[in-house]
Design a protein around this motif. Structure first.
Motif, PDB file in Angstrom:
ATOM      1  N   ARG A 121       0.843  -1.212   0.000  1.00 43.10           N
ATOM      2  CA  ARG A 121       0.000   0.000   0.000  1.00 43.10           C
ATOM      3  C   ARG A 121       0.867   1.246   0.000  1.00 43.10           C
ATOM      4  N   SER A 122       1.967   1.213   0.775  1.00 42.10           N
ATOM      5  CA  SER A 122       2.865   2.377   0.809  1.00 42.10           C
ATOM      6  C   SER A 122       3.574   2.567  -0.524  1.00 42.10           C
ATOM      7  N   MET A 123       3.827   1.463  -1.221  1.00 38.63           N
ATOM      8  CA  MET A 123       4.572   1.554  -2.479  1.00 38.63           C
ATOM      9  C   MET A 123       3.643   1.759  -3.683  1.00 38.63           C
ATOM     10  N   GLY A 124       2.339   1.832  -3.444  1.00 39.76           N
ATOM     11  CA  GLY A 124       1.389   2.073  -4.531  1.00 39.76           C
ATOM     12  C   GLY A 124       1.178   0.874  -5.435  1.00 39.76           C
ATOM     13  N   THR A 125       1.436  -0.327  -4.892  1.00 40.08           N
ATOM     14  CA  THR A 125       1.290  -1.539  -5.719  1.00 40.08           C
ATOM     15  C   THR A 125       0.269  -2.500  -5.105  1.00 40.08           C
ATOM     16  N   ASP A 182      -7.983  -2.464   2.624  1.00 41.84           N
ATOM     17  CA  ASP A 182      -7.136  -1.283   2.783  1.00 41.84           C
ATOM     18  C   ASP A 182      -6.832  -0.997   4.248  1.00 41.84           C
ATOM     19  N   LYS A 183      -7.773  -1.363   5.129  1.00 45.82           N
ATOM     20  CA  LYS A 183      -7.601  -1.052   6.558  1.00 45.82           C
ATOM     21  C   LYS A 183      -6.682  -2.044   7.265  1.00 45.82           C
ATOM     22  N   LEU A 184      -6.306  -3.122   6.595  1.00 43.51           N
ATOM     23  CA  LEU A 184      -5.551  -4.180   7.254  1.00 43.51           C
ATOM     24  C   LEU A 184      -4.040  -3.941   7.263  1.00 43.51           C
ATOM     25  N   PHE A 189       3.684   4.383   4.969  1.00 45.19           N
ATOM     26  CA  PHE A 189       4.455   5.625   4.881  1.00 45.19           C
ATOM     27  C   PHE A 189       4.266   6.208   3.485  1.00 45.19           C
ATOM     28  N   ASP A 190       4.694   7.454   3.342  1.00 48.45           N
ATOM     29  CA  ASP A 190       4.549   8.160   2.069  1.00 48.45           C
ATOM     30  C   ASP A 190       5.789   7.881   1.210  1.00 48.45           C
ATOM     31  N   VAL A 297       8.258  -3.393  -4.442  1.00 45.92           N
ATOM     32  CA  VAL A 297       6.810  -3.459  -4.579  1.00 45.92           C
ATOM     33  C   VAL A 297       6.132  -3.845  -3.261  1.00 45.92           C
ATOM     34  N   GLY A 298       6.926  -3.870  -2.180  1.00 43.47           N
ATOM     35  CA  GLY A 298       6.355  -4.040  -0.842  1.00 43.47           C
ATOM     36  C   GLY A 298       5.852  -5.434  -0.522  1.00 43.47           C
TER      37      GLY A 298
END
Ligand code: SF4
Ligand code: SF4
Length: 331
Positions: A121-125, A182-184, A189-190, A297-298
């Protein structure tokens, strides 16, 4: 429609691990698998392959013609990993070995639920945008299927007895799944701060602490969906009648002590700290310049596969963010 050939999917191989293997029926598939030991890159960029053969005075490139195959159960982070490898191998100079395998494959993505090591999620993937032919979202009793390509459409048409059109309730369930998922995520981080962070934190003591424990085993690189370094190995075969030899391409790791050694005895990254910083920079910053996407890609594989327990990439990022004046990037 072309035959889909062999199907590869996550299979349980021990109490704690899963691996992409050939499957015969749906009951062979571990639908619950989160991360496989190796990412699906192994189907397109194998650990070892012969590139050139020498037979007497005949030297020829080995041109493998792959039969069609399906890779089933690819999660969003691994789809992003394949897209990163596409940028590497399908840009000039194009790698025809990789390209032939990519063209032969149908990719079926599958939704997943993150554990504490996931930070896609932080890496946008974290969501399936592209890079698949079909994507299945697990809604419990049924799968919500997204079709992205002609090959995917043909697969769906071939199994039309199992498929029905979606209705409004299905669309609502689909949206609910992704917003609940998404909440899990536990640590976020940005990632837009990462290039600056790597520059500002270049001399931070955190690198010394990590390097003291790093074994330079190289585990963190083969498991990474976007690591693509390789070596060329020439092998002479024993034959008294004529010369026979082959040139193999094999995976390599920038964490090995000899990776940056050159003729004359110089080694540009002699210590674990040099190699670790190089790798982290490549993952969190370096690709941004070269291919305009982050190369991490996290997926969390490097974290779970490090025998020294140090490769907690989001942990390092969060530590550096806290120490610099970028605390606002911790979400
Ligand atoms: S650096 Fe680690 S978390 Fe990032 S993609 Fe590679 S293995 Fe996954
Ligand atoms: S897996 Fe861990 S110990 Fe091995 S090279 Fe990578 S960081 Fe070092």
């Amino acid at each position: 429609m072309q035959t889909t050939g062999k199907v590869y999917a996550p299979v349980k191989v021990s109490d704690l691990s899963y691996s992409f293997k050939a499957v015969e029926t749906h009951s062979d598939i571990a639908f619950e698998a989160l991360r496989t030991i190796l990412p699906p890159k192994k189907f397109f960029f194998p650990q070892e392959e012969t590139i050139v053969m020498c037979d007497g005075d005949q030297i020829s490139e080995v041109v493998e013609v792959p039969t069609p195959f399906v890779v089933f159960g690819v999660h969003p982070c691994d789809l992003a990993g394949l897209l990163a490898l596409d940028k590497i191998f399908l840009s000039a100079p194009l790698d025809s070995h990789y390209q032939r395998r990519r063209r032969a494959a149908v990719i079926v993505g599958l939704s997943c639920l993150p554990d504490k090591h996931c930070f896609c999620r932080s890496m946008g993937t974290d969501t399936p945008n592209k890079g698949y032919d079909l994507f299945l979202t697990d809604l419990g009793e049924e799968f919500y299927v997204q079709i992205k390509s002609q090959a995917g459409l043909e697969v769906i048409q071939a199994c039309s007895t199992f498929v029905q059109s979606v209705n409004n309730d299905d669309n609502d369930s689909y949206k609910d799944f992704w917003s609940e998922r998404d909440k899990l995520f536990e640590r976020t981080f940005d990632s837009s701060k990462l290039p600056n962070l790597m520059d500002m934190g270049w001399n931070d003591p955190v690198w010394d602490q990590l390097a003291e424990r790093c074994l330079s085993c190289g585990n963190c690189t083969p498991v990474c969906p976007t690591c693509y370094c390789f070596d060329m190995v020439d092998v002479a075969m024993f034959n008294t009648q004529k010369m026979e030899a082959k040139r193999d391409r094999v995976w390599d790791s920038c964490q090995f002590s000899g990776f940056a050694a050159v003729a004359g005895g110089e080694n540009f990254r002699p210590g674990p700290i040099d190699r670790l910083k190089f790798w982290y920079r490549h993952k969190l910053h370096g690709f941004d310049d070269a291919i305009e996407i982050p190369s991490c890609v996290g997926c969390g594989r490097c974290t779970v596969s490090c025998p020294a327990g140090i490769d907690d990439l989001p942990g390092v990022v969060l530590t550096l963010l806290q120490k610099t004046n970028m605390k606002d990037a911790v979400q």
